[in-house]
Design a protein around this motif. Sequence first.
Motif, PDB file in Angstrom:
ATOM      1  N   ASP A 228       1.450  20.132   3.047  1.00 37.79           N
ATOM      2  CA  ASP A 228       2.029  21.381   2.898  1.00 37.79           C
ATOM      3  C   ASP A 228       3.445  21.524   2.685  1.00 37.79           C
ATOM      4  O   ASP A 228       4.160  22.426   2.169  1.00 37.79           O
ATOM      5  N   GLN A 229       4.045  20.817   3.292  1.00 40.23           N
ATOM      6  CA  GLN A 229       5.764  20.526   3.489  1.00 40.23           C
ATOM      7  C   GLN A 229       6.258  20.024   2.183  1.00 40.23           C
ATOM      8  O   GLN A 229       7.329  20.777   1.917  1.00 40.23           O
TER       9      GLN A 229
ATOM     10  N   PRO B 200       0.785  -1.062  -0.168  1.00 45.43           N
ATOM     11  CA  PRO B 200       0.087   0.080  -0.160  1.00 45.43           C
ATOM     12  C   PRO B 200       0.922   1.149   0.361  1.00 45.43           C
ATOM     13  O   PRO B 200       2.077   1.347   0.477  1.00 45.43           O
ATOM     14  N   LEU B 201       0.610   2.421  -0.726  1.00 51.19           N
ATOM     15  CA  LEU B 201       0.967   3.611  -0.710  1.00 51.19           C
ATOM     16  C   LEU B 201       1.307   4.259   0.623  1.00 51.19           C
ATOM     17  O   LEU B 201       0.258   4.217   1.380  1.00 51.19           O
ATOM     18  N   PRO B 202       2.287   5.144   0.955  1.00 53.40           N
ATOM     19  CA  PRO B 202       2.208   5.714   2.077  1.00 53.40           C
ATOM     20  C   PRO B 202       1.073   6.776   2.161  1.00 53.40           C
ATOM     21  O   PRO B 202       0.809   7.533   1.122  1.00 53.40           O
ATOM     22  N   ASP B 203       0.653   7.146   3.300  1.00 49.30           N
ATOM     23  CA  ASP B 203      -0.289   8.240   3.567  1.00 49.30           C
ATOM     24  C   ASP B 203       0.393   9.590   3.782  1.00 49.30           C
ATOM     25  O   ASP B 203       1.070   9.622   4.801  1.00 49.30           O
ATOM     26  N   LEU B 204       0.395  10.465   2.805  1.00 43.46           N
ATOM     27  CA  LEU B 204       1.289  11.710   2.746  1.00 43.46           C
ATOM     28  C   LEU B 204       0.238  12.887   3.103  1.00 43.46           C
ATOM     29  O   LEU B 204       0.682  14.089   2.707  1.00 43.46           O
ATOM     30  N   SER B 205      -0.792  12.380   3.588  1.00 47.22           N
ATOM     31  CA  SER B 205      -1.778  13.572   3.802  1.00 47.22           C
ATOM     32  C   SER B 205      -1.278  14.632   4.887  1.00 47.22           C
ATOM     33  O   SER B 205      -1.428  16.003   4.789  1.00 47.22           O
TER      34      SER B 205
ATOM     35  N   LEU C 185       1.850  -0.451   7.043  1.00 49.10           N
ATOM     36  CA  LEU C 185       3.277  -0.454   6.891  1.00 49.10           C
ATOM     37  C   LEU C 185       3.569   0.971   7.480  1.00 49.10           C
ATOM     38  O   LEU C 185       2.866   1.921   7.854  1.00 49.10           O
ATOM     39  N   ARG C 186       4.968   0.989   7.860  1.00 48.84           N
ATOM     40  CA  ARG C 186       5.576   2.307   7.897  1.00 48.84           C
ATOM     41  C   ARG C 186       6.655   2.642   6.992  1.00 48.84           C
ATOM     42  O   ARG C 186       7.311   1.578   6.626  1.00 48.84           O
ATOM     43  N   TYR C 187       6.614   3.842   6.609  1.00 47.54           N
ATOM     44  CA  TYR C 187       7.461   4.181   5.459  1.00 47.54           C
ATOM     45  C   TYR C 187       8.673   5.144   6.020  1.00 47.54           C
ATOM     46  O   TYR C 187       8.203   6.121   6.779  1.00 47.54           O
ATOM     47  N   ARG C 188       9.835   5.188   5.285  1.00 48.82           N
ATOM     48  CA  ARG C 188      10.688   6.250   5.710  1.00 48.82           C
ATOM     49  C   ARG C 188      10.612   6.971   4.436  1.00 48.82           C
ATOM     50  O   ARG C 188      10.999   6.667   3.290  1.00 48.82           O
ATOM     51  N   VAL C 189      10.302   8.384   4.463  1.00 44.56           N
ATOM     52  CA  VAL C 189       9.928   9.299   3.418  1.00 44.56           C
ATOM     53  C   VAL C 189      10.750  10.415   3.402  1.00 44.56           C
ATOM     54  O   VAL C 189      11.353  11.058   4.116  1.00 44.56           O
ATOM     55  N   ILE C 190      11.427  10.651   2.003  1.00 41.28           N
ATOM     56  CA  ILE C 190      12.262  11.825   1.797  1.00 41.28           C
ATOM     57  C   ILE C 190      11.649  12.492   0.370  1.00 41.28           C
ATOM     58  O   ILE C 190      11.242  11.620  -0.606  1.00 41.28           O
ATOM     59  N   TRP C 191      11.770  13.787   0.222  1.00 41.55           N
ATOM     60  CA  TRP C 191      11.293  14.192  -0.972  1.00 41.55           C
ATOM     61  C   TRP C 191      12.276  15.321  -1.608  1.00 41.55           C
ATOM     62  O   TRP C 191      13.098  16.016  -0.759  1.00 41.55           O
ATOM     63  N   SER C 192      12.132  15.670  -2.607  1.00 42.34           N
ATOM     64  CA  SER C 192      12.946  16.727  -3.446  1.00 42.34           C
ATOM     65  C   SER C 192      11.963  17.488  -4.337  1.00 42.34           C
ATOM     66  O   SER C 192      11.389  16.820  -5.210  1.00 42.34           O
ATOM     67  N   VAL C 193      12.391  18.771  -4.623  1.00 41.60           N
ATOM     68  CA  VAL C 193      11.563  19.465  -5.639  1.00 41.60           C
ATOM     69  C   VAL C 193      12.634  19.498  -6.766  1.00 41.60           C
ATOM     70  O   VAL C 193      13.608  19.951  -6.940  1.00 41.60           O
ATOM     71  N   ASP C 194      12.052  19.258  -8.081  1.00 38.61           N
ATOM     72  CA  ASP C 194      12.755  19.358  -9.310  1.00 38.61           C
ATOM     73  C   ASP C 194      12.125  20.802  -9.901  1.00 38.61           C
ATOM     74  O   ASP C 194      11.047  20.694 -10.411  1.00 38.61           O
ATOM     75  N   ASN C 195      13.043  21.793  -9.875  1.00 35.40           N
ATOM     76  CA  ASN C 195      12.540  22.920 -10.479  1.00 35.40           C
ATOM     77  C   ASN C 195      12.215  22.902 -12.000  1.00 35.40           C
ATOM     78  O   ASN C 195      11.557  23.669 -12.391  1.00 35.40           O
TER      79      ASN C 195
END
Length: 465
Positions: A98-99, A89-94, A117-127
């Motif tokens: 805002d972040q 199942p996909l992670p809940d990003l609700s 499940l538990r996820y370790r989440v990291i994101w990056s903005v692609d300009n």
Amino acid sequence: MKLRIRLVLTFTALILFVIAALGSVLIRQTRVSLNAEIDRQLLSVFDRRPNIGGLGGSDSTRSFAVLVYDRGGKQVAALPSGFAEDPDPLPDLSTLADQIRQDDGRPVIVESVDGTLRYRVIWSVDNRSETVQILAFPLTAADNAVDALLRTLFVTGAGVAAFGAFATWLAVRQSLSPVDEMVVTATAVSQGDLTQRMPEDAGSPELDRLGEAFNDMLDQIEASFDAERNVQDGLKRFVADASHELRTPLAAVQGYAELYRKGALAEPDALDNAMSRITRESERMQRLVEDLLLLARLDEASPPRNQVVNLAGVARAAVTDALAIEPGRQVLFSGPDEALVVGDDQRLAQVVSNLVTNARTHTPASSPIEVNVEVNDSEVRLDVIDNGPGISKEHLDRVFDRFYRVDNSRARTSGGAGLGLAIVQAIVHNHGGTVSAGNEPGRGARFTVKLHAAKKPVHLASARV
């Protein structure tokens, strides 16, 4: 609760606390290390910037999920982790809506949309593409590793605690076994057995010192009880002997009084003889009472008169008196003109007189009596030798006991009341000296008195010479 149980429980609780503390630190550090490794993998993926379709592994399985959102927060693409046939199942990003529209974020942990499940989440903005790329690594393997570590710590900790409790119980039992022996000994002592003693090799310096101190106390208590018992026994003998010594003259006085009352002493000669016997028996009782009073005063240990006495002159006077009482016996004196001691001249004269009288009483008239005085720098010695049969070994230790007579006879012809030598010992001890009895080979009994020598004064206490 017993002391050994408290010690075992306390030590076991301490072991459990240490294991819990170390386990907590170990689990925390393990989780931090696993999360750091996951973060490193996720950041390395961002550094490569591959196409979305190739992220996370092959088409059949992916190690992490990939999600792409536009600047408005709308999901553009989503590739779940796991097998293609059975994706995770996909992670809940609700909570991160805002972040993720802002700059690159730090790794966070979120749950899946279904909470399994538990996820370790990291994101990056692609300009360039105006999108937000999100990588989510499942923590299933990390959580399983931490759970396995926790179970291992629990089982290991329980085993260590059990072993520690058992080892502590053995050590405490061995360490406290001397205490159990001490309790048994103390119980026996409390029941009157003063011969019991504590073990002095208990295995630890503290218990050894305790045993030694307790044994010293028991020695003193036993000695005190023995001394008290001896005093009681001596008092009983004293009362019995004193009663007997007084009963004999009292019986004589009472007998003559009864004869007089019945008229059996009508003749003047018979009355005179009765009065004479009554007088002698009264004098005997008076001497006995005076001796007992003297011993009582000497027992108070009051210091004698502090005067310098010429013991040689006192001894010479005693020899002169003996020659006057028994002219047919040889009584010899040898010694210097002066032998100075500090004390009471009358009491010291009684010492010499009693020793000479004792020699006269217990030896034949043909046996010469020797009175010798010797002086050295610190001591004056007086010896009285009777040249008689001597004293048997079993009597030597008791000749100074009160009312003790060597022949164990109550006959008046065999000696006095048995107080003469007791008075000698009491007076000598009162003067800080010693007196002893022994046998001189071929010369009979020897009585030796030793007193501290005194310096020569200007005036001496009077003594007959």
